[in-house]
Design an enzyme around this catalytic site. Structure first.
Site, short mmCIF file in Angstrom:
data_model
loop_
_atom_site.label_atom_id
_atom_site.label_comp_id
_atom_site.label_asym_id
_atom_site.label_seq_id
_atom_site.Cartn_x
_atom_site.Cartn_y
_atom_site.Cartn_z
N THR A 103 83.15 3.44 40.68
CA THR A 103 82.83 3.05 39.34
C THR A 103 83.48 4.36 38.45
O THR A 103 83.89 4.09 37.44
CB THR A 103 81.36 3.03 38.98
OG1 THR A 103 80.86 1.69 39.87
CG2 THR A 103 81.13 2.69 37.76
N THR A 179 79.59 4.63 44.66
CA THR A 179 78.41 5.48 44.99
C THR A 179 77.71 4.72 46.35
O THR A 179 76.95 5.26 46.93
CB THR A 179 77.22 5.43 43.74
OG1 THR A 179 77.16 4.24 43.41
CG2 THR A 179 77.76 6.36 42.78
N ASP A 180 78.21 3.32 46.55
CA ASP A 180 77.48 2.41 47.41
C ASP A 180 77.23 3.09 48.95
O ASP A 180 76.54 3.00 49.39
CB ASP A 180 78.25 1.43 47.68
CG ASP A 180 77.47 0.31 46.64
OD1 ASP A 180 77.08 0.65 45.58
OD2 ASP A 180 77.43 -0.96 46.97
N LYS A 258 71.23 7.62 48.79
CA LYS A 258 70.92 6.69 47.55
C LYS A 258 69.82 6.06 47.71
O LYS A 258 69.83 5.09 48.44
CB LYS A 258 72.31 6.05 47.33
CG LYS A 258 72.41 5.36 46.20
CD LYS A 258 73.57 4.12 46.05
CE LYS A 258 73.56 3.71 44.58
NZ LYS A 258 74.71 2.84 44.20
#
Lengths: 425, 425
Positions: A103, A179-180, A258
């Protein structure tokens, strides 16, 4: 033809009243005046902002209430960004910005509205002008993938590229990453590049840069300040520390997770405060000991994916694991219950795995806390069968470490030796 | 023969100085005087306490510094607990205490030092004398298992037993249960007994009752007060709300997770405050809507374990899932990354599952937050392939719900319909 993709309510009415549509170039006055191109919005966007691309290439969301004047210039997009590299200041350190996608490196195609991980590292750099006062930044695109599509092959490619800069003039390297799966990549780099002499800081964003609330710029600035000021060797993840734009946390790459799907402060150091907090004015350190267990840099860039992560639960059918064992897996990492347990129905299959000399390690699905298999009978039984307790190693980190260790042999010895702050005493 | 199992340091010295060993009966004076039997300690115990079994059957840890006098009585254990049922007070409500095992119902064998889940519900009741001022408690042992050994068969047995008390005179039922898989049992009871007209409160402890810091009594008392005062229908988990002994949280059975291996406040409601907080003086409610989606009680006590939970990660090998599909699984619950993603390498196997009409649902390994598959291309691709997003349902709860739904057919319809507060809008 007028086009208003993604706009609705007040924002749509605003565009129509001003005879402006997506793709048009306008002059727009808020506190200052800009030439900009009107961008489409995402599905489910609010109706209180319009989004424009500035000449710098940076997409920003502007609140309708703060727009003093908007004036149509032409129905073709503003001229392409003039990609002048920022001025170099020889008194500042050099930092490499390596982009892998995600992203943070995404932009909206202004005619189709789709998001693509295609912002070049140079554009990313140019879109955050504050960076040039912190460091001289070189930018390089390694690949462009959303991180759910990152594979161990990408880990290897990233580690090899970073290794090639170990002795370079850079003070540190920022890795732009989705970020996943950022925590998995951070763990792999921590193990494979153990002892790397510079900071490697993974940076992502939870909101793409066309959104008013994008966290990309603040995270990048904090990562650059962290590298320029401290130069602490290790692998870190720099992401918002709260919902405000005040602080960025710099987490240890092997202790971070996360823990929320969408919040900007989704990343947390499990069981401890973040190693560093980059505030507006300072950098606060909570780091008790060096990141790497040893100082000598000896990269071991290996991976073997013959490892399975098994989350135990009532009703888990041992046959599923049997198949994996037959196929020749080299290590099983359990996410056990509580202090590190699996039910008695698993004992037979674990014995079989151990007979085949498969490494079997235990972590906890509780995430926080540590495995302690000496408290209850169940745990002692499992120790006797040959399951190795992995202290407070996170399940995902244990998985990555086992894949890395499986690429080298002697998995058990490696799994129980601290490499990069992946467990605490 | 003297025996000091588990004692060391100051505590060992204390026993030796007083010519007392494990198994001896003594009179012991702190603020009051008791007849008690000296109990062994666990491995790794501190050396500041001795542990004694009182005549009530309750094991307590006594700080050496608070012991004013200790006097040898005999070398045989104190007489067996006189199991007089507590006085019944007809003005108080009736509560059933159903024991399934776990640490809360454990005791140390005072000669061997091993922990066994063998405390009867009657003894558990008798060990917490405060209960008799809250309710008239009947006690029943259903089975005695540590919860890592609980299976879906135990779920069925528990649900059937509870169902048999739906129209009884009890104001509610406390289920003593191990903490390792308590959240799975709570979810199963929530679905299978949807609309149950009384509170069902699962209670566990993180420290067995022979430890000075046992949380068993406070959790039991809070559960009894919650039932007696509020009588809110639903399935709840009552456990410490903090490290102090002040508050007990009463969590919704479908929104709770054990998030720490060992802390007494390990259980948390994910993404929200606990539904109720039982303080020393009050019960504070945060509950916004009724627990069950409908009022009519129609138990559906079914389960089918042909369901797999797959935590996606880089390097996950789709073949492992292929085997499960070939074996005839009925549902796959993904713990995807971020907003609910899996890598492109999984698309083919998911298509195959869908062709075989296997239900494929998506949750997030982030635990907190909610799945939103409309934001990124990856998510939209997965929706197109036929993956069903499961909002903010916890992965473990989605797994249990799918096992329950698979026992009834029409999995998709059930999975997307709210039954017992398992997801929020």
């Amino acid at each position: 033809m007028s086009e208003y993709r993604g706009y609705h309510g007040r924002a749509l009415q605003f565009l129509k009243e001003n005879n402006i549509s997506v793709g048009d170039t306008v002059t727009i006055t808020t506190d200052s005046e800009h030439i900009a191109t009107i961008m489409p919005r995402y599905e489910h966007s609010d109706d209180l902002h319009i989004v424009v691309k500035l000449k710098s290439g940076y997409n920003v969301g502007l609140e309708l209430d703060k727009i003093k004047k908007i004036k149509f210039v032409s129905s073709t997009p503003a001229a392409m960004v003039e990609q002048s590299s920022p001025q170099q200041d020889p008194s500042l350190p050099k930092i490499l910005l390596l982009s892998t996608g995600g992203t943070i490196a995404s932009r909206v195609d202004y005619r189709t509205g789709s998001v693509t991980p295609a912002l070049s590292a140079q554009e990313l750099n140019a879109s955050v002008p504050e960076l040039s006062s912190i460091a001289n930044i070189d930018a390089e695109v390694l690949f462009s993938e959303y991180s759910e599509n990152i594979t161990p092959e990408h880990w290897i490619k990233t580690a090899c590229k970073l290794d090639s800069y170990a002795d370079s003039e850079y003070a540190g390297i920022i890795v732009a990453h989705g970020t996943d799966t950022m925590q998995y990549t951070a763990a792999f780099l921590s193990f494979s590049l153990a002892g790397f002499p510079k900071p490697i800081v993974l940076v992502g964003s939870q909101r793409s840069s066309d959104r008013p609330s994008s966290d990309a710029a603040l995270n990048l600035i904090a990562a650059a300040r962290f590298i320029a000021q401290l130069r602490t060797p290790g692998v870190f993840v720099a992401m918002h520390n709260s919902l405000s734009d005040d602080d960025v946390a710099c987490h240890l790459g092997t202790r971070v997770r996360k823990n929320h799907t969408s919040r900007r402060d989704a990343f947390e150091t499990v069981g401890a405060p973040p190693a560093f907090i980059v505030t507006q004015s300072d950098i606060i350190s909570n780091l008790k000991s060096p990141y790497f267990a040893k100082n000598k840099y000896t990269p071991k860039i290996t991976v073997d994916t013959s490892v399975v992560l098994v989350k135990y639960h009532p009703g888990y059918e041992p046959q599923n694991l049997d198949y994996t064992i037959e196929r020749g897996c080299k290590a099983i990492i359990f996410e056990g219950t509580g202090l590190g347990h699996v039910g008695k129905s698993m004992y037979e299959i674990v014995r079989k795995a151990r007979q085949k000399e498969i490494f079997v390690g235990m972590t906890s699905q509780c995430i926080d806390g540590r495995v302690n298999m000496a408290v209850y009978e169940s745990g002692r039984d499992l120790l006797n069968i040959g399951i190795v307790p992995l202290a407070d190693m996170l399940p995902e980190v244990a998985l990555v470490k086992a894949m890395w260790a499986a690429g080298q042999g002697s998995i058990k010895e490696i799994m129980t030796r601290k490499i990069a702050s992946e467990f605490t005493e």
